[in-house]
Design a protein around this motif. Structure first.
Motif, PDB file in Angstrom:
ATOM      1  N   PHE A 326       0.846  -1.179   0.000  1.00 38.97           N
ATOM      2  CA  PHE A 326       0.000   0.000   0.000  1.00 38.97           C
ATOM      3  C   PHE A 326       0.890   1.240   0.000  1.00 38.97           C
ATOM      4  O   PHE A 326       2.025   1.210   0.493  1.00 38.97           O
ATOM      5  CB  PHE A 326      -0.914   0.039   1.242  1.00 38.97           C
ATOM      6  N   GLY A 327       0.369   2.314  -0.540  1.00 39.55           N
ATOM      7  CA  GLY A 327       1.068   3.586  -0.480  1.00 39.55           C
ATOM      8  C   GLY A 327       0.868   4.241   0.877  1.00 39.55           C
ATOM      9  O   GLY A 327       0.346   3.637   1.818  1.00 39.55           O
ATOM     10  N   ASP A 328       1.282   5.493   0.987  1.00 36.10           N
ATOM     11  CA  ASP A 328       1.170   6.234   2.241  1.00 36.10           C
ATOM     12  C   ASP A 328       0.143   7.350   2.113  1.00 36.10           C
ATOM     13  O   ASP A 328      -0.201   7.778   1.006  1.00 36.10           O
ATOM     14  CB  ASP A 328       2.530   6.828   2.624  1.00 36.10           C
ATOM     15  N   LEU A 329      -0.333   7.813   3.269  1.00 39.26           N
ATOM     16  CA  LEU A 329      -1.264   8.939   3.330  1.00 39.26           C
ATOM     17  C   LEU A 329      -0.530  10.120   3.948  1.00 39.26           C
ATOM     18  O   LEU A 329       0.030  10.010   5.048  1.00 39.26           O
ATOM     19  CB  LEU A 329      -2.501   8.580   4.165  1.00 39.26           C
ATOM     20  N   TYR A 330      -0.515  11.243   3.241  1.00 39.79           N
ATOM     21  CA  TYR A 330       0.147  12.454   3.719  1.00 39.79           C
ATOM     22  C   TYR A 330      -0.913  13.472   4.125  1.00 39.79           C
ATOM     23  O   TYR A 330      -1.767  13.847   3.320  1.00 39.79           O
ATOM     24  CB  TYR A 330       1.052  13.032   2.642  1.00 39.79           C
ATOM     25  N   ILE A 331      -0.829  13.893   5.392  1.00 41.53           N
ATOM     26  CA  ILE A 331      -1.767  14.875   5.935  1.00 41.53           C
ATOM     27  C   ILE A 331      -1.038  16.208   6.079  1.00 41.53           C
ATOM     28  O   ILE A 331      -0.032  16.309   6.781  1.00 41.53           O
ATOM     29  CB  ILE A 331      -2.312  14.438   7.313  1.00 41.53           C
ATOM     30  N   GLN A 332      -1.552  17.229   5.421  1.00 44.36           N
ATOM     31  CA  GLN A 332      -0.975  18.573   5.532  1.00 44.36           C
ATOM     32  C   GLN A 332      -1.932  19.441   6.343  1.00 44.36           C
ATOM     33  O   GLN A 332      -3.124  19.528   6.021  1.00 44.36           O
ATOM     34  CB  GLN A 332      -0.752  19.195   4.156  1.00 44.36           C
ATOM     35  N   VAL A 333      -1.422  20.070   7.411  1.00 42.21           N
ATOM     36  CA  VAL A 333      -2.278  20.896   8.261  1.00 42.21           C
ATOM     37  C   VAL A 333      -2.250  22.341   7.795  1.00 42.21           C
ATOM     38  O   VAL A 333      -1.228  22.843   7.303  1.00 42.21           O
ATOM     39  CB  VAL A 333      -1.867  20.800   9.741  1.00 42.21           C
ATOM     40  N   ALA A 334      -3.399  22.987   7.919  1.00 38.53           N
ATOM     41  CA  ALA A 334      -3.517  24.416   7.620  1.00 38.53           C
ATOM     42  C   ALA A 334      -4.045  25.097   8.882  1.00 38.53           C
ATOM     43  O   ALA A 334      -5.170  24.802   9.332  1.00 38.53           O
ATOM     44  CB  ALA A 334      -4.465  24.645   6.447  1.00 38.53           C
ATOM     45  N   VAL A 335      -3.232  25.955   9.485  1.00 35.95           N
ATOM     46  CA  VAL A 335      -3.627  26.630  10.721  1.00 35.95           C
ATOM     47  C   VAL A 335      -4.679  27.688  10.397  1.00 35.95           C
ATOM     48  O   VAL A 335      -4.442  28.574   9.571  1.00 35.95           O
ATOM     49  CB  VAL A 335      -2.415  27.261  11.423  1.00 35.95           C
ATOM     50  N   GLU A 336      -5.829  27.579  11.045  1.00 42.35           N
ATOM     51  CA  GLU A 336      -6.950  28.467  10.757  1.00 42.35           C
ATOM     52  C   GLU A 336      -6.872  29.730  11.619  1.00 42.35           C
ATOM     53  O   GLU A 336      -6.677  29.658  12.837  1.00 42.35           O
ATOM     54  CB  GLU A 336      -8.268  27.736  11.019  1.00 42.35           C
ATOM     55  N   THR A 337      -7.033  30.874  10.989  1.00 44.87           N
ATOM     56  CA  THR A 337      -7.045  32.148  11.698  1.00 44.87           C
ATOM     57  C   THR A 337      -8.421  32.369  12.329  1.00 44.87           C
ATOM     58  O   THR A 337      -9.442  32.219  11.649  1.00 44.87           O
ATOM     59  CB  THR A 337      -6.743  33.311  10.739  1.00 44.87           C
ATOM     60  N   PRO A 338      -8.483  32.707  13.617  1.00 45.40           N
ATOM     61  CA  PRO A 338      -9.782  32.898  14.286  1.00 45.40           C
ATOM     62  C   PRO A 338     -10.584  34.027  13.623  1.00 45.40           C
ATOM     63  O   PRO A 338     -10.023  35.056  13.213  1.00 45.40           O
ATOM     64  CB  PRO A 338      -9.406  33.254  15.723  1.00 45.40           C
ATOM     65  N   GLN A 339     -11.881  33.856  13.565  1.00 50.65           N
ATOM     66  CA  GLN A 339     -12.784  34.862  12.997  1.00 50.65           C
ATOM     67  C   GLN A 339     -13.969  35.082  13.934  1.00 50.65           C
ATOM     68  O   GLN A 339     -14.251  34.254  14.803  1.00 50.65           O
ATOM     69  CB  GLN A 339     -13.286  34.399  11.621  1.00 50.65           C
ATOM     70  N   ASN A 340     -14.663  36.230  13.738  1.00 51.13           N
ATOM     71  CA  ASN A 340     -15.861  36.555  14.530  1.00 51.13           C
ATOM     72  C   ASN A 340     -15.584  36.478  16.038  1.00 51.13           C
ATOM     73  O   ASN A 340     -16.290  35.803  16.805  1.00 51.13           O
ATOM     74  CB  ASN A 340     -17.022  35.621  14.167  1.00 51.13           C
ATOM     75  N   LEU A 341     -14.502  37.157  16.470  1.00 50.96           N
ATOM     76  CA  LEU A 341     -14.086  37.107  17.868  1.00 50.96           C
ATOM     77  C   LEU A 341     -15.029  37.912  18.767  1.00 50.96           C
ATOM     78  O   LEU A 341     -15.547  38.967  18.383  1.00 50.96           O
ATOM     79  CB  LEU A 341     -12.673  37.670  18.012  1.00 50.96           C
TER      80      LEU A 341
END
Length: 384
Positions: A326-341
């Motif tokens: 089987f191949g591999d799974l690559y997870i890339q994270v995207a940091v979310e900027t807070p909104q509607n504070l």
């Protein structure tokens, strides 16, 4: 103008065997054949010279006479094209023409003629769209195709019940006729039976003499695990039926893998982008992602993770075709900027900003420090 020595013309020694003569003749005949050198007068002369030399040297009696008396052995009506040679040489030239034009004679592709001049049926193409999950685990798919099948009334002969095709009177059932062209002969497809070797006097009413009819067929196709977009699956003998009992063609299934909502594929590897909060990125934590096999996997996020960080889950990618890997799974994270504070959240962030230091945001602090030094350098250079 004196003639060249026949052995010299064919480029062989006087001790050359029959096999060596034939091999040299084939090579030179193909090189100088008029169809390969249109409009080249010198090539045409060389071709005739090669043919004449081979006519003599390929015949043991004529070769013996030539070895004793040279070209004089064939003067005064005793030339190399004399009686008794034409049929043998014509047969050999037919073989040469098969070498040049064999594929063109047969029509190529799905229309080639088999034994007895019966035409092979055409190949068929079917486009099948599958999901990425189907490509991962494989599946059995049913496809319905309109195709030509052997006529059940005449069993593919094309002749009316109680009758049968008869041998073509023009070619005698051979499917080809021979025509003399100078000192050699050429075989062509019979114009009466079109190469089939048979003619039908009373055609079948159900198929009109074709030996096949059109109908829909439903087939089961096994899609193996690990297939990629554009994969072609061949099912032998499931194409169109041949004319008048000829062998059927093949069916080719072309696979298209639909785009997935979450995963992108690169070979056996999968890629996925997951948004995480800036708190998780700052303090660390973990999240759960679904995998292509229907399971779930946990991803641990270390403290201080930046947006774009990539995590690798081994053996969680696609199946590898014809393998247990089987191949591999690559997870890339995207940091979310807070909104509607809320007001309180804004106060906390401002308080955090006041307490922050170079160690808290090393990349931004370093960038602005380098930028400041850069512009101060420009200012100092302009004042000097």
């Amino acid at each position: 103008m004196s003639k060249r020595d026949y052995y010299e013309v064919l480029g062989v020694q006087r001790t050359a065997t029959e096999v060596e003569l034939k091999a040299s003749f084939r090579k030179l005949a193909m090189k100088y054949h008029p169809d390969r050198n249109p409009g080249d007068a010198e090539a045409e002369i060389s071709f005739k010279e090669i043919n004449e030399a081979y006519q003599v040297l390929s015949d043991p009696q004529k070769r013996g006479a030539y070895d004793r008396f040279g070209h004089a052995a064939f003067q005064n009506g005793g030339g190399p094209g004399g009686p008794g040679f034409g049929n043998e040489f014509g047969d050999f030239m037919s073989d040469i023409f098969d070498t040049f034009f064999g594929d063109a004679r047969q029509g190529g592709g799905g229309g080639r003629r088999g034994a007895g001049g019966r035409e092979r049926g055409a190949d068929l193409r079917y486009n099948l769209e599958i999901s990425l999950e189907d490509a991962f685990k494989g599946r059995a798919a049913s496809v319905t195709i309109p195709t030509s099948v052997t006529c059940e009334v005449c069993s593919g002969t094309g002749a009316k019940a109680g009758s049968k095709p008869r041998a073509c009177p023009t070619c005698g059932g051979a499917g080809r006729v021979r025509a003399a062209q100078g000192f050699f002969s050429i075989e062509r497809t019979c114009p009466n039976c079109h190469g089939r070797g048979e003619v039908i006097d009373d055609p079948c009413a159900n198929c009109g003499g074709a030996g096949r009819t059109t109908r829909e067929r439903t087939l089961s196709v096994n899609v193996p695990a690990g297939v990629e977009d554009g994969t072609r699956i061949r099912i032998a003998g499931e194409g169109e039926a041949g004319m008048r009992g000829g062998p059927p063609g093949d069916l080719y299934i072309f696979l298209t893998v639909k785009p997935h909502e979450f995963f992108q594929r690169d070979g056996a590897d999968l890629y996925c982008q997951v948004p995480i909060s800036f708190v998780t990125a700052s303090l660390g934590g973990e999240f759960v992602v679904p995998t292509i096999d229907g399971q779930e996997a946990k991803v641990k996020v270390p403290e201080g993770t930046s947006s774009g960080k990539q995590f690798r889950l081994r053996q969680k990618g696609m199946s590898v075709l014809r393998s247990r890997d089987f191949g591999d799974l690559y997870i890339q994270v995207a940091v979310e900027t807070p909104q509607n504070l809320t007001r309180r959240q804004r106060e906390l962030l401002l308080e955090f900003e006041k307490e922050s230091s170079k160690d808290t945001s090393p990349e931004s602090a370093g960038f602005f420090a380098r930028m400041k030094d850069f512009f101060e350098g420009i200012g100092g250079a302009s004042r000097s």
